[in-house]
Design a protein around this motif. Sequence first.
Motif, short mmCIF file in Angstrom:
data_model
loop_
_atom_site.label_atom_id
_atom_site.label_comp_id
_atom_site.label_asym_id
_atom_site.label_seq_id
_atom_site.Cartn_x
_atom_site.Cartn_y
_atom_site.Cartn_z
N ASN A 194 0.82 -1.21 0.00
CA ASN A 194 0.00 0.00 0.00
C ASN A 194 0.86 1.26 0.00
N LEU A 195 1.92 1.25 0.82
CA LEU A 195 2.82 2.40 0.86
C LEU A 195 3.48 2.63 -0.50
N SER A 196 3.73 1.55 -1.21
CA SER A 196 4.40 1.65 -2.50
C SER A 196 3.48 2.17 -3.60
N MET A 197 2.18 1.82 -3.53
CA MET A 197 1.34 2.05 -4.70
C MET A 197 0.03 2.79 -4.46
N SER A 198 -0.51 2.78 -3.24
CA SER A 198 -1.88 3.29 -3.10
C SER A 198 -1.98 4.79 -3.36
N ALA A 199 -1.01 5.58 -2.88
CA ALA A 199 -1.04 7.01 -3.15
C ALA A 199 -0.80 7.31 -4.62
N VAL A 200 0.08 6.53 -5.25
CA VAL A 200 0.35 6.71 -6.69
C VAL A 200 -0.94 6.47 -7.47
N SER A 201 -1.69 5.43 -7.09
CA SER A 201 -2.98 5.16 -7.72
C SER A 201 -3.93 6.33 -7.50
N GLY A 202 -3.96 6.85 -6.27
CA GLY A 202 -4.86 7.95 -5.96
C GLY A 202 -4.52 9.22 -6.72
N ILE A 203 -3.25 9.51 -6.86
CA ILE A 203 -2.82 10.73 -7.52
C ILE A 203 -3.00 10.65 -9.03
N THR A 204 -2.77 9.46 -9.61
CA THR A 204 -2.82 9.30 -11.07
C THR A 204 -4.15 8.77 -11.59
N LEU A 264 -7.61 4.04 -1.59
CA LEU A 264 -7.31 5.45 -1.43
C LEU A 264 -7.72 6.22 -2.69
N CYS A 265 -7.48 5.64 -3.85
CA CYS A 265 -7.90 6.25 -5.11
C CYS A 265 -9.42 6.38 -5.17
N LEU A 266 -10.12 5.33 -4.78
CA LEU A 266 -11.58 5.36 -4.81
C LEU A 266 -12.12 6.41 -3.85
N ASP A 267 -11.44 6.59 -2.71
CA ASP A 267 -11.86 7.64 -1.77
C ASP A 267 -11.70 9.02 -2.39
N ILE A 268 -10.58 9.24 -3.06
CA ILE A 268 -10.35 10.53 -3.71
C ILE A 268 -11.40 10.78 -4.79
N LEU A 269 -11.69 9.76 -5.60
CA LEU A 269 -12.68 9.92 -6.65
C LEU A 269 -14.06 10.25 -6.08
N ALA A 270 -14.36 9.67 -4.91
CA ALA A 270 -15.65 9.92 -4.26
C ALA A 270 -15.62 11.19 -3.40
N GLN A 271 -14.46 11.85 -3.35
CA GLN A 271 -14.27 13.06 -2.54
C GLN A 271 -14.66 12.84 -1.08
N ARG A 272 -14.15 11.74 -0.52
CA ARG A 272 -14.34 11.48 0.89
C ARG A 272 -12.97 11.33 1.55
N GLN A 273 -12.93 11.47 2.85
CA GLN A 273 -11.67 11.37 3.57
C GLN A 273 -11.09 9.98 3.40
N SER A 274 -9.83 9.92 3.04
CA SER A 274 -9.16 8.64 2.81
C SER A 274 -8.52 8.13 4.11
N GLU A 275 -7.89 6.96 3.98
CA GLU A 275 -7.17 6.38 5.12
C GLU A 275 -5.69 6.76 5.09
N ILE A 276 -5.39 7.93 4.55
CA ILE A 276 -4.01 8.36 4.40
C ILE A 276 -3.24 8.35 5.72
N GLU A 277 -3.92 8.68 6.83
CA GLU A 277 -3.22 8.72 8.12
C GLU A 277 -2.87 7.32 8.61
N PHE A 278 -3.70 6.33 8.29
CA PHE A 278 -3.44 4.95 8.70
C PHE A 278 -2.40 4.30 7.79
N ILE A 279 -2.46 4.61 6.49
CA ILE A 279 -1.56 3.96 5.54
C ILE A 279 -0.20 4.63 5.50
#
Length: 314
Positions: A194-204, A264-279
Amino acid sequence: MTPVYSNIMVMGAGGMGALFGMILDEGGMNVTLVDSDTAHVAAIQKDGLKVSGLGGERSRIMDAVTSPDDITDIDIVLVQCKGTATRAAAESMKHLAKQNAIFISFQNGLGNEDILAEVLGPENVLGGLTSMAGAKLGLGHIQDFDRVPTYIGEMEGGISARVEAIAKALSAAGLETKPSADITADIWKKLIGNLSMSAVSGITNLTSTEILSVESLKNLCYRALDEAISIAKSQNVNLDKDEVIAGLQIMTQPGGTGDNKSSLCLDILAQRQSEIEFIYGRPLALAKQANLNVPTLQTLYGLVKGIETHYVKG
């Protein structure tokens, strides 16, 4: 005498929670889905849970409610809500802990098990890990991507009789589950992915398979992976890099979980708070305590936080 585990509650019936619940319900267990999304629950109550993807289009009539308040006689609770909702969820399930229910966290990131143990008692909490993928396509509708083994274990390590019995019961109902002698290390393996890819998925806004097909993004993910492994080592979790990469490659194969965007990407697309603090937030705090240099992870964290300022207040 070995307990019989047949009454299951799923706390958080999004893509993954509903998928797990559907599999176990089809396998003969008595499953109740719980989700705070009233419209989602109403759709399941009215037309059943609709499933697309693996196994074809289908629907399953299932019990679904918006609160666990009136639920009793539960053997196992699969905790699959967002980390941001863990504490509130735990508070709402105190009555089940008093009835000796066992709570298994299948959540992203670090810290969920600690919150559950604090509220519900450490003796009632197990750790869980899955690389399966499910996505919520709409109200009462999820996508099923594939099947891979799931793992559960005691947070202090070792394989207990109850873990073996629960794993056997879940497997018999169709959710292949294996006992883990070191669930903390296994949780870190998924966290590193998740640390390697989830934010990259969310950003791109790309799937993991798509990300790895772009050389610059692949290199970015592997730099993040190296930093994540260094944080794990600072916590006395020593993981073999080649083994982690092999697991990541399995998870990102096209035609299965690799076709899924990160939660995390799906949260961003839905404009809801993500689990960024946990991940990311909690591992970064550990990195700071250990005086580690993790610029890639800090950058990914900062970019996601910046995106969230457009719709997350406070």
